[in-house]
Design a protein around this motif. Structure first.
Motif, PDB file in Angstrom:
ATOM      1  N   VAL A   2       0.833  -1.205   0.000  1.00  0.00           N
ATOM      2  CA  VAL A   2       0.000   0.000   0.000  1.00  0.00           C
ATOM      3  C   VAL A   2       0.865   1.250   0.000  1.00  0.00           C
ATOM      4  O   VAL A   2       0.663   2.171  -0.807  1.00  0.00           O
ATOM      5  N   TRP A   3       1.861   1.295   0.874  1.00  0.00           N
ATOM      6  CA  TRP A   3       2.670   2.508   0.964  1.00  0.00           C
ATOM      7  C   TRP A   3       3.528   2.722  -0.281  1.00  0.00           C
ATOM      8  O   TRP A   3       3.741   3.865  -0.715  1.00  0.00           O
ATOM      9  N   MET A   4       4.026   1.645  -0.881  1.00  0.00           N
ATOM     10  CA  MET A   4       4.771   1.806  -2.133  1.00  0.00           C
ATOM     11  C   MET A   4       3.867   2.340  -3.241  1.00  0.00           C
ATOM     12  O   MET A   4       4.274   3.194  -4.037  1.00  0.00           O
ATOM     13  N   THR A   5       2.640   1.845  -3.276  1.00  0.00           N
ATOM     14  CA  THR A   5       1.704   2.293  -4.296  1.00  0.00           C
ATOM     15  C   THR A   5       1.244   3.727  -4.014  1.00  0.00           C
ATOM     16  O   THR A   5       1.057   4.518  -4.945  1.00  0.00           O
ATOM     17  N   GLU A   6       1.044   4.066  -2.745  1.00  0.00           N
ATOM     18  CA  GLU A   6       0.723   5.443  -2.396  1.00  0.00           C
ATOM     19  C   GLU A   6       1.815   6.393  -2.898  1.00  0.00           C
ATOM     20  O   GLU A   6       1.533   7.470  -3.423  1.00  0.00           O
ATOM     21  N   HIS A   7       3.063   5.969  -2.723  1.00  0.00           N
ATOM     22  CA  HIS A   7       4.163   6.827  -3.160  1.00  0.00           C
ATOM     23  C   HIS A   7       4.132   7.023  -4.667  1.00  0.00           C
ATOM     24  O   HIS A   7       4.312   8.148  -5.164  1.00  0.00           O
ATOM     25  N   PHE A   8       3.886   5.957  -5.433  1.00  0.00           N
ATOM     26  CA  PHE A   8       3.841   6.091  -6.887  1.00  0.00           C
ATOM     27  C   PHE A   8       2.710   7.025  -7.313  1.00  0.00           C
ATOM     28  O   PHE A   8       2.897   7.892  -8.175  1.00  0.00           O
ATOM     29  N   SER A   9       1.524   6.854  -6.729  1.00  0.00           N
ATOM     30  CA  SER A   9       0.393   7.700  -7.102  1.00  0.00           C
ATOM     31  C   SER A   9       0.658   9.162  -6.740  1.00  0.00           C
ATOM     32  O   SER A   9       0.314  10.078  -7.494  1.00  0.00           O
ATOM     33  N   TYR A  10       1.262   9.383  -5.572  1.00  0.00           N
ATOM     34  CA  TYR A  10       1.647  10.728  -5.136  1.00  0.00           C
ATOM     35  C   TYR A  10       2.656  11.326  -6.110  1.00  0.00           C
ATOM     36  O   TYR A  10       2.534  12.485  -6.531  1.00  0.00           O
ATOM     37  N   TRP A  11       3.631  10.523  -6.502  1.00  0.00           N
ATOM     38  CA  TRP A  11       4.677  10.986  -7.415  1.00  0.00           C
ATOM     39  C   TRP A  11       4.098  11.329  -8.788  1.00  0.00           C
ATOM     40  O   TRP A  11       4.388  12.391  -9.350  1.00  0.00           O
ATOM     41  N   MET A  12       3.269  10.447  -9.329  1.00  0.00           N
ATOM     42  CA  MET A  12       2.654  10.708 -10.638  1.00  0.00           C
ATOM     43  C   MET A  12       1.778  11.957 -10.587  1.00  0.00           C
ATOM     44  O   MET A  12       1.744  12.751 -11.541  1.00  0.00           O
ATOM     45  N   THR A  13       1.073  12.131  -9.488  1.00  0.00           N
ATOM     46  CA  THR A  13       0.196  13.295  -9.357  1.00  0.00           C
ATOM     47  C   THR A  13       1.001  14.583  -9.379  1.00  0.00           C
ATOM     48  O   THR A  13       0.663  15.542 -10.099  1.00  0.00           O
ATOM     49  N   HIS A  14       2.093  14.644  -8.630  1.00  0.00           N
ATOM     50  CA  HIS A  14       2.908  15.851  -8.607  1.00  0.00           C
ATOM     51  C   HIS A  14       3.708  16.037  -9.894  1.00  0.00           C
ATOM     52  O   HIS A  14       4.009  17.176 -10.267  1.00  0.00           O
ATOM     53  N   LEU A  15       4.023  14.963 -10.562  1.00  0.00           N
ATOM     54  CA  LEU A  15       4.753  15.062 -11.823  1.00  0.00           C
ATOM     55  C   LEU A  15       3.917  15.740 -12.904  1.00  0.00           C
ATOM     56  O   LEU A  15       4.455  16.478 -13.736  1.00  0.00           O
ATOM     57  N   LEU A  16       2.605  15.498 -12.905  1.00  0.00           N
ATOM     58  CA  LEU A  16       1.777  15.860 -14.054  1.00  0.00           C
ATOM     59  C   LEU A  16       0.811  17.009 -13.808  1.00  0.00           C
ATOM     60  O   LEU A  16       0.375  17.655 -14.772  1.00  0.00           O
ATOM     61  N   HIS A  17       0.431  17.279 -12.566  1.00  0.00           N
ATOM     62  CA  HIS A  17      -0.557  18.325 -12.307  1.00  0.00           C
ATOM     63  C   HIS A  17       0.108  19.681 -12.075  1.00  0.00           C
ATOM     64  O   HIS A  17       1.284  19.758 -11.709  1.00  0.00           O
ATOM     65  N   VAL A  18      -0.676  20.720 -12.270  1.00  0.00           N
ATOM     66  CA  VAL A  18      -0.212  22.078 -12.009  1.00  0.00           C
ATOM     67  C   VAL A  18      -0.699  22.488 -10.622  1.00  0.00           C
ATOM     68  O   VAL A  18      -1.906  22.566 -10.382  1.00  0.00           O
ATOM     69  N   ASP A  19       0.231  22.728  -9.721  1.00  0.00           N
ATOM     70  CA  ASP A  19      -0.101  23.181  -8.377  1.00  0.00           C
ATOM     71  C   ASP A  19      -0.382  24.679  -8.445  1.00  0.00           C
ATOM     72  O   ASP A  19       0.504  25.465  -8.819  1.00  0.00           O
ATOM     73  N   PRO A  20      -1.599  25.110  -8.100  1.00  0.00           N
ATOM     74  CA  PRO A  20      -1.912  26.542  -8.218  1.00  0.00           C
ATOM     75  C   PRO A  20      -1.049  27.415  -7.325  1.00  0.00           C
ATOM     76  O   PRO A  20      -0.930  28.628  -7.572  1.00  0.00           O
ATOM     77  N   ALA A  21      -0.431  26.838  -6.302  1.00  0.00           N
ATOM     78  CA  ALA A  21       0.416  27.631  -5.407  1.00  0.00           C
ATOM     79  C   ALA A  21       1.877  27.651  -5.831  1.00  0.00           C
ATOM     80  O   ALA A  21       2.689  28.358  -5.225  1.00  0.00           O
TER      81      ALA A  21
END
Length: 390
Positions: free
Chosen positions: A330-349
């Protein structure tokens, strides 16, 4: 009422667990608060890791998957006006299959009922007793009790199972964006999924079938769907998917739309006494990378094997090791999903510095074989982590 394993929730986790237990000669009853039509038509994820597809085939519910599922050997990262293919199979020897969660649920419901399994729809669990194991549920306006040896809480983030674990710890992160998702009656504009990073926000081109497309846009968490006309959705998708070589996005009638908030969440432990948590009851991942359904499936594969060992030999060793083993994956997969999310999305801040770092990271991922391999290994699915002795 009495059964060996009471299962709360008729999503993919609960239904697959019931099916796998049946194959081992273990009785179960599945309690689901919604009606069958709702369960079989709610729109969810549609990308199966190879391990998920394999267990469906090996357990005898893969016939329609093999007939209608779309096997993919790669995915595309698109940014800066160009596409960059990640060759999943070349890098890992494995594939993913596009097959809607709704279809997987239909297959499992049909199989459980055909096998004489008890799947009780419109049966709302209201209380769980983990120690003298039982589930109290409301059906037809009456309260009833299902007694059992064990309870499997597969009832999602808002279910009654997780609150029944005393002293449970939770870890979470809310993201400053959401996904506006649509289903459209139009042939996909791509043969493989496209994950697009654009200054205006993330976009994803997925697919459901040769005639139905599934697409997503990054929006605000409080986005008002009424502000998004069909024309605006298609214009925004076209802008974020645009390439310098003139790639075109096919448009068609939009049949479904919704806004999905994004969060990461993990509860520990996933077991208390004779209650076990699986799937969204114990963890949530952001949808980037398509891991939620697959993580639930890996949970119940481990849990089904542990129950089989218990009823075959009397040993609870695998049940005792369930939570720790599952949480490692679970934690390894959480890390991948977190990483992919930050890699591809635009953080408004984020400022210009952070955005330039993000672009440099994208350039690295598509240019480094090691980085592409790491992405591919996670995307097709990490190996299941088993309890000691399994």
């Amino acid at each position: 009422m009495r059964t060996q394993v009471a299962i709360i929730g008729a999503g993919p986790a609960g239904l697959l667990l019931s099916h796998l237990l049946h194959l081992q000669g273990i009785d179960s009853v599945v309690l689901e608060s919604r009606d069958r039509d709702y369960v079989e038509h709610r729109q969810r994820a549609g990308v199966l890791e190879q391990g998920t597809a394999d267990v469906l085939r090996e357990s005898g519910v893969g016939e329609r998957l093999d007939r209608e599922g779309l096997v993919h050997h790669g995915v595309e990262l698109r940014f800066g006006g160009a596409g960059h293919r990640i060759p999943l199979t070349d890098l890992t020897g494995r594939t993913v299959t596009v097959y809607a969660q709704t279809e997987m649920v239909k297959d499992l419901v049909a199989r459980r009922l055909a096998d004489g399994g008890e799947v009780l729809f419109e049966a709302e669990a209201v209380e769980v007793d983990p120690s003298a194991p039982s589930v109290t549920f409301r059906s037809g306006g009456e309260l009833r009790t299902l007694h059992c040896d064990y309870v499997a809480g597969c009832d999602g983030f808002h279910g009654v199972s997780r609150p029944a674990v005393p002293g449970i710890r939770t870890f979470s992160r809310e993201y400053p964006f959401a996904w506006l998702g649509i289903l459209a009656d139009v042939p996909p504009s791509t043969e493989e999924l496209i994950y697009a990073h654009h200054d205006r926000g993330f976009a994803l081109h997925s697919l459901r079938s040769p005639t139905v497309s599934r697409l997503y846009l990054q929006v605000r968490p409080d986005e008002d769907l009424a502000e998004w006309s069909d024309a605006r959705i298609w214009d925004e998708l076209a802008a974020r998917f645009a390439t310098d070589d003139g790639w075109k996005l096919h448009e068609g009638p939009i049949t479904d739309r919704s806004v999905t908030p994004m969060r990461s969440f993990v509860a520990e432990p996933l077991r208390h006494d004779r209650l076990f948590l699986a799937g969204d009851a114990g963890h949530i991942v952001p949808p980037t990378g398509a891991k939620g359904l697959n993580l639930a499936v890996s949970d119940v594969i481990v849990l089904a094997r542990a129950f089989a060992e218990r009823y075959a030999s009397g040993s609870e060793t695998l049940l005792d090791g369930y939570s720790d083993a599952v949480l490692r994956r679970v934690w390894m997969t959480e890390h991948f999903s977190y990483w992919m999310t930050h890699l591809l999305h635009v953080d408004p801040a984020a400022g210009d510095f952070e955005r330039r770092l993000q672009r440099a990271h994208l350039d690295y991922v598509v240019s480094s074989e090691a980085a592409r391999t790491s992405l591919a290994e996670n995307y097709v699915g990490l190996p299941i982590t088993w309890p000691s002795g399994a």
